[in-house]
Design a protein around this motif. Structure first.
Motif, short mmCIF file in Angstrom:
data_model
loop_
_atom_site.label_atom_id
_atom_site.label_comp_id
_atom_site.label_asym_id
_atom_site.label_seq_id
_atom_site.Cartn_x
_atom_site.Cartn_y
_atom_site.Cartn_z
N VAL A 2 0.86 -1.18 0.00
CA VAL A 2 0.00 0.00 0.00
C VAL A 2 0.90 1.23 0.00
N ASP A 3 0.30 2.39 -0.26
CA ASP A 3 1.14 3.58 -0.30
C ASP A 3 1.65 3.92 1.11
N ALA A 4 2.67 4.79 1.12
CA ALA A 4 3.40 5.03 2.37
C ALA A 4 2.52 5.56 3.50
N SER A 5 1.57 6.46 3.17
CA SER A 5 0.77 7.05 4.25
C SER A 5 -0.21 6.02 4.82
N LEU A 6 -0.80 5.20 3.96
CA LEU A 6 -1.71 4.16 4.45
C LEU A 6 -0.93 3.12 5.26
N ARG A 7 0.27 2.79 4.81
CA ARG A 7 1.10 1.84 5.54
C ARG A 7 1.40 2.37 6.95
N ILE A 10 -1.70 1.96 9.11
CA ILE A 10 -1.93 0.56 9.52
C ILE A 10 -0.94 0.15 10.60
N LEU A 11 0.34 0.48 10.40
CA LEU A 11 1.35 0.11 11.40
C LEU A 11 1.09 0.81 12.73
N GLY A 12 0.64 2.06 12.65
CA GLY A 12 0.31 2.80 13.86
C GLY A 12 -0.84 2.13 14.60
N SER A 13 -1.84 1.64 13.86
CA SER A 13 -2.97 0.96 14.49
C SER A 13 -2.52 -0.34 15.16
N LEU A 14 -1.62 -1.07 14.50
CA LEU A 14 -1.11 -2.31 15.10
C LEU A 14 -0.37 -2.01 16.40
N GLN A 15 0.43 -0.97 16.38
CA GLN A 15 1.18 -0.61 17.59
C GLN A 15 0.25 -0.17 18.71
N THR A 16 -0.83 0.53 18.35
CA THR A 16 -1.81 0.96 19.36
C THR A 16 -2.49 -0.26 19.98
N LEU A 17 -2.88 -1.22 19.14
CA LEU A 17 -3.51 -2.44 19.66
C LEU A 17 -2.57 -3.16 20.63
N HIS A 18 -1.32 -3.23 20.26
CA HIS A 18 -0.33 -3.91 21.10
C HIS A 18 -0.14 -3.16 22.42
N ARG A 19 0.02 -1.87 22.33
CA ARG A 19 0.34 -1.06 23.51
C ARG A 19 -0.85 -0.92 24.45
N GLU A 20 -2.03 -0.64 23.88
CA GLU A 20 -3.18 -0.30 24.73
C GLU A 20 -4.03 -1.51 25.12
N ARG A 21 -4.03 -2.53 24.27
CA ARG A 21 -4.85 -3.71 24.57
C ARG A 21 -4.02 -4.92 24.96
N GLY A 22 -2.71 -4.80 24.86
CA GLY A 22 -1.86 -5.93 25.22
C GLY A 22 -1.96 -7.09 24.24
N ILE A 23 -2.33 -6.80 23.02
CA ILE A 23 -2.49 -7.86 22.02
C ILE A 23 -1.15 -8.17 21.38
#
Ligand code: SF4
Length: 158
Positions: A2-7, A10-23
């Motif tokens: 995907v283009d750089a901004s969408l990437r 998405i990566l930011g969302s994954l990091q948020t899930l990991h950090r805030e939900r412990g996933i």
């Protein structure tokens, strides 16, 4: 792909899930740059075998396995001195089906590499590499990759 901004989103969302939900997330990619960005631990595979594993910072900044070194060397960087196609080239040899799987392409192959596949050697407490060039390190028993990745044994029972 995907283009750089969408990437980045998405990566930011994954990091948020990991950090805030412990996933915990298993991120499978050919893109070492994003793996470095999001991962704590990394397993580098070559033809379905573990080439190298450990802390992402150590593996990416100081790769020990020749395949990891070639992968990292092929990441494009902005430099007028550097060849965009990568500086390394690998010979394409014949795979005899035994020995190290990377031997036909390895720039530092040795005679013993063609006889039997190397096991994993524990070069640091959280670092393992499947290469005879590191055979002086302690062998990592089969099924103990979780020890290197510092995760539950049922997650990385490889
Ligand atoms: S075991 Fe031998 S062929 Fe395989 S990566 Fe190491 S040096 Fe190269």
């Amino acid at each position: 792909m995907v283009d750089a901004s969408l990437r980045a989103t998405i990566l930011g969302s994954l990091q948020t899930l990991h950090r805030e939900r412990g996933i915990s997330i298993i991120y499978i990619t050919h893109d070492l740059a994003t793996a470095y960005q999001v991962a704590d631990s990394i397993i580098v595979l070559y033809r379905a075998s573990v080439a190298e594993a450990g802390d992402v910072e150590r593996v990416v900044k100081q790769p020990l396995h020749p395949y990891t070194q070639l992968l990292i060397g092929s990441v494009p960087r902005v430099s007028i001195e550097r060849n965009w196609a990568g500086e390394e080239s690998t010979a394409q040899g014949e795979d005899h089906g035994h020995g190290c799987r990377f031997a036909p392409r390895c720039p530092v192959v040795m005679a013993q590499c063609r006889d039997a596949p190397p096991g994993l050697f524990l070069t640091e407490p959280r670092r393992a590499v499947a290469c005879y060039r590191h055979a002086a390190a302690a062998p990592l028993p089969p099924g103990r990759l979780n020890q290197v990745l510092a995760v539950a044994s049922d997650v990385a029972n490889l």
